[in-house]
Motif scaffolding. Structure first.
Motif: not given
Length: 210
Positions: A189-196
């Motif tokens: 979830g954190a990765a997806k939030a950072l992955d524009a």
């Protein structure tokens, strides 16, 4: 977009650096006038680059070298650009033990500052890519202890490129292999939030830097 911390006890120097860095890169640098303030910020937030002077008139016990040393002891491997008119060869040699480090002598030009920052960011990118390749191999290895080594590399990746989603994806893989699906999902979830682009991480993806 990069996150920059400017550390200098002279207000006019901080103002100049903030203006020059903002002109060179898309960013809003944060500025502080003491090592103590800088350490407190670095404990709370992750930066892509830090600039610091060597000498601080308001604190004889905490200079730029001690600041960098304390960062590394905290596991913070953000690249640091020393900007000083008073650094001796001995100062620079001591600071270089805590890589990635570079030095820029005052006075300097906009182009000199840009080149130094570019060099540090490219060094960080190269290190990040090397750790990525090593971590991938260790994650997919079945040798005892390799997963622990992979986790150490991933934690270093978090420190040197905090705005990248890739360490979160790698940590999710590690946690899945350890059977901790709940925490793995949080990292995804954190990765997806950072992955524009919401494309996710795939082996062989190119890592971009400013």
């Amino acid at each position: 977009m990069i996150d920059v911390l400017v550390v200098d006890d002279e207000k006019h120097v901080r103002n100049l650096l903030v203006r020059m860095i903002s002109n060179a890169y898309e960013c809003n640098p944060i500025e502080v006038g003491s090592v103590e303030e800088a350490l407190q910020l670095c404990d709370k937030y992750k930066f892509d680059l830090i600039t610091t002077d060597i000498k601080f008139e308001n604190d004889e016990n905490l200079d730029g070298i001690e600041f960098i040393k304390r960062l590394r002891l905290r596991g913070i491997f953000t690249p640091v650009l020393i900007i000083s008119a008073y650094a001796t060869p001995e100062d620079i040699a001591q600071a270089c033990k805590y890589s990635p480090i570079d030095y820029l002598s005052k006075p300097f030009t906009q182009d000199e500052l840009r080149r130094k920052i570019k060099g540090l960011l490219e060094h960080t990118k190269d290190s990040f890519e090397r750790y990525l390749r090593e971590a991938e191999g260790l994650i997919h290895s079945n040798f005892p202890g390799d997963l622990d080594k992979a986790e150490q590399l991933v934690r270093t990746m978090f420190s040197i490129m905090p705005s990248s989603p890739i360490p979160h994806y790698l940590m999710a893989e590690i946690l899945e292999k350890r059977g901790n699906s709940e925490l793995a999902e949080r990292h995804r979830g954190a990765a997806k939030a950072l992955d524009a682009n919401m494309k996710g991480y795939r082996k062989g993806d190119e890592i971009e830097s400013d």
